[in-house]
Design a protein around this motif. Structure first.
Motif, PDB file in Angstrom:
ATOM      1  N   ASN A   1       0.859  -1.184   0.000  1.00  0.00           N
ATOM      2  CA  ASN A   1       0.000   0.000   0.000  1.00  0.00           C
ATOM      3  C   ASN A   1       0.899   1.239   0.000  1.00  0.00           C
ATOM      4  OD1 ASN A   1      -1.592   2.226   0.692  1.00  0.00           O
ATOM      5  ND2 ASN A   1      -2.946   1.009   1.980  1.00  0.00           N
ATOM      6  N   PRO A   2       0.914   1.988  -1.098  1.00  0.00           N
ATOM      7  CA  PRO A   2       1.808   3.159  -1.157  1.00  0.00           C
ATOM      8  C   PRO A   2       1.495   4.200  -0.090  1.00  0.00           C
ATOM      9  CG  PRO A   2       0.355   3.089  -3.085  1.00  0.00           C
ATOM     10  CD  PRO A   2       0.151   1.815  -2.330  1.00  0.00           C
ATOM     11  N   ASP A   3       0.226   4.331   0.300  1.00  0.00           N
ATOM     12  CA  ASP A   3      -0.130   5.303   1.341  1.00  0.00           C
ATOM     13  C   ASP A   3       0.503   4.928   2.686  1.00  0.00           C
ATOM     14  OD1 ASP A   3      -1.647   6.796  -0.454  1.00  0.00           O
ATOM     15  OD2 ASP A   3      -3.492   5.704   0.018  1.00  0.00           O
ATOM     16  N   THR A   4       0.522   3.648   2.992  1.00  0.00           N
ATOM     17  CA  THR A   4       1.131   3.179   4.232  1.00  0.00           C
ATOM     18  C   THR A   4       2.621   3.482   4.238  1.00  0.00           C
ATOM     19  OG1 THR A   4      -0.499   1.424   4.496  1.00  0.00           O
ATOM     20  CG2 THR A   4       1.602   1.116   5.623  1.00  0.00           C
ATOM     21  N   VAL A   5       3.277   3.185   3.133  1.00  0.00           N
ATOM     22  CA  VAL A   5       4.715   3.422   3.031  1.00  0.00           C
ATOM     23  C   VAL A   5       5.009   4.912   3.134  1.00  0.00           C
ATOM     24  CG1 VAL A   5       6.724   3.230   1.492  1.00  0.00           C
ATOM     25  CG2 VAL A   5       5.115   1.305   1.724  1.00  0.00           C
ATOM     26  N   LEU A   6       4.242   5.726   2.418  1.00  0.00           N
ATOM     27  CA  LEU A   6       4.442   7.179   2.456  1.00  0.00           C
ATOM     28  C   LEU A   6       4.233   7.728   3.868  1.00  0.00           C
ATOM     29  CD1 LEU A   6       5.051   9.743   0.884  1.00  0.00           C
ATOM     30  CD2 LEU A   6       2.620   9.897   0.330  1.00  0.00           C
ATOM     31  N   MET A   7       3.189   7.258   4.565  1.00  0.00           N
ATOM     32  CA  MET A   7       2.926   7.705   5.928  1.00  0.00           C
ATOM     33  C   MET A   7       4.124   7.419   6.831  1.00  0.00           C
ATOM     34  SD  MET A   7       0.559   6.084   8.916  1.00  0.00           S
ATOM     35  CE  MET A   7       1.524   4.641   8.664  1.00  0.00           C
ATOM     36  N   ARG A   8       4.685   6.226   6.719  1.00  0.00           N
ATOM     37  CA  ARG A   8       5.847   5.865   7.534  1.00  0.00           C
ATOM     38  C   ARG A   8       7.045   6.742   7.189  1.00  0.00           C
ATOM     39  NH1 ARG A   8       6.540   2.438  11.732  1.00  0.00           N
ATOM     40  NH2 ARG A   8       8.522   1.826  10.864  1.00  0.00           N
ATOM     41  N   LEU A   9       7.284   6.923   5.913  1.00  0.00           N
ATOM     42  CA  LEU A   9       8.436   7.719   5.492  1.00  0.00           C
ATOM     43  C   LEU A   9       8.302   9.174   5.941  1.00  0.00           C
ATOM     44  CD1 LEU A   9       9.031   6.259   1.926  1.00  0.00           C
ATOM     45  CD2 LEU A   9      10.382   5.822   4.005  1.00  0.00           C
ATOM     46  N   GLU A  10       7.081   9.710   5.882  1.00  0.00           N
ATOM     47  CA  GLU A  10       6.855  11.085   6.326  1.00  0.00           C
ATOM     48  C   GLU A  10       7.139  11.254   7.815  1.00  0.00           C
ATOM     49  OE1 GLU A  10       2.830  11.769   5.055  1.00  0.00           O
ATOM     50  OE2 GLU A  10       3.464  12.508   3.086  1.00  0.00           O
ATOM     51  N   ARG A  11       7.039  10.174   8.563  1.00  0.00           N
ATOM     52  CA  ARG A  11       7.316  10.205  10.011  1.00  0.00           C
ATOM     53  C   ARG A  11       8.745   9.772  10.324  1.00  0.00           C
ATOM     54  NH1 ARG A  11       1.514   7.614  11.517  1.00  0.00           N
ATOM     55  NH2 ARG A  11       0.340   9.544  11.342  1.00  0.00           N
ATOM     56  N   ASN A  12       9.584   9.710   9.269  1.00  0.00           N
ATOM     57  CA  ASN A  12      10.982   9.281   9.412  1.00  0.00           C
ATOM     58  C   ASN A  12      11.107   7.877   9.994  1.00  0.00           C
ATOM     59  OD1 ASN A  12      12.143  11.666   8.345  1.00  0.00           O
ATOM     60  ND2 ASN A  12      11.751  12.686  10.292  1.00  0.00           N
ATOM     61  N   LYS A  13      10.203   7.021   9.582  1.00  0.00           N
ATOM     62  CA  LYS A  13      10.204   5.619   9.997  1.00  0.00           C
ATOM     63  C   LYS A  13      10.568   4.759   8.791  1.00  0.00           C
ATOM     64  CE  LYS A  13       8.223   6.313  14.104  1.00  0.00           C
ATOM     65  NZ  LYS A  13       8.745   5.878  15.371  1.00  0.00           N
ATOM     66  N   GLY A  14      11.167   3.611   9.047  1.00  0.00           N
ATOM     67  CA  GLY A  14      11.580   2.716   7.976  1.00  0.00           C
ATOM     68  C   GLY A  14      10.397   2.121   7.236  1.00  0.00           C
ATOM     69  N   ALA A  15      10.461   2.168   5.914  1.00  0.00           N
ATOM     70  CA  ALA A  15       9.400   1.577   5.087  1.00  0.00           C
ATOM     71  C   ALA A  15       9.926   1.320   3.686  1.00  0.00           C
ATOM     72  CB  ALA A  15       8.188   2.493   5.032  1.00  0.00           C
ATOM     73  N   LYS A  16       9.481   0.224   3.111  1.00  0.00           N
ATOM     74  CA  LYS A  16       9.809  -0.134   1.733  1.00  0.00           C
ATOM     75  C   LYS A  16       8.529  -0.561   1.048  1.00  0.00           C
ATOM     76  CE  LYS A  16      14.221   0.285   2.459  1.00  0.00           C
ATOM     77  NZ  LYS A  16      14.967   1.411   1.945  1.00  0.00           N
ATOM     78  N   PHE A  17       8.342  -0.086  -0.161  1.00  0.00           N
ATOM     79  CA  PHE A  17       7.194  -0.498  -0.967  1.00  0.00           C
ATOM     80  C   PHE A  17       7.575  -1.768  -1.705  1.00  0.00           C
ATOM     81  CE2 PHE A  17       4.894  -0.675  -4.967  1.00  0.00           C
ATOM     82  CZ  PHE A  17       3.589  -0.611  -4.500  1.00  0.00           C
ATOM     83  N   GLY A  18       6.714  -2.762  -1.656  1.00  0.00           N
ATOM     84  CA  GLY A  18       6.975  -3.961  -2.431  1.00  0.00           C
ATOM     85  C   GLY A  18       6.324  -5.195  -1.848  1.00  0.00           C
TER      86      GLY A  18
END
Length: 160
Positions: free
Chosen positions: A55-72
């Motif tokens: 889910n790109p929204d989930t990944v983006l939300m994490r990244l915006e909070r400076n949390k680790g996330a990878k789309f895939g």
């Protein structure tokens, strides 16, 4: 002597890919309600968590909070490598698709024989399959539901 031991521990963690000040690292595949609760618990316990989600929204939300996330897709070895599987202490497979969860166990176990893997399945038969595929621990939803229903009945019966 103690300082030397602390420095060695820090060096080993950094060599394994652990960020300074963390207990270690974890990958959480699937960041729905189950993955989110586990991920937040790991972060609160001092682990650096990388979420893998489609889910790109989930990944983006994490990244915006400076949390680790990878789309895939967790079934992609490249995605697992990019998420840090070679250094991770634990992989939590919280995706709802049982077939994919079992396959993810198989792939991750092949990549890292010593990795701790926790997987989620809906049914006991699939949980057994996840264990055979490499999961160290399996949370089976029908068993958890049965235990919660038993506890609910006990609470109601105690009130009668």
């Amino acid at each position: 002597m103690i300082q030397t031991a602390l420095e060695e521990t820090k060096r080993v963690k950094e060599a394994k890919g652990h960020q300074a000040g963390t207990q270690g690292s974890a990958i959480v595949a699937g960041y729905g309600p189950a993955g989110r609760i586990v991920g937040e618990h790991l972060e609160a316990s001092g682990y650096a968590v990388t979420v893998v989600d489609t889910n790109p929204d989930t990944v983006l939300m994490r990244l915006e909070r400076n949390k680790g996330a990878k789309f895939g897709n967790i079934l992609d070895e490249g995605v697992l490598r990019n998420a840090g599987i070679m250094e991770a202490d634990v992989l939590v497979i919280a995706i709802p698709d049982e077939g994919d969860a079992i396959e993810a166990c198989r792939i991750a176990r092949k990549m890292r024989g010593d990795l701790k893997i926790v997987a989620r399945t809906n049914f006991l038969s699939r949980g057994l399959m996840a264990g055979e595929a490499g999961a160290n621990e399996v949370v089976v939803e029908e068993v958890v539901t049965a235990e919660a229903m038993r506890d609910a009945v006990n609470r109601l019966m105690d009130r009668a």
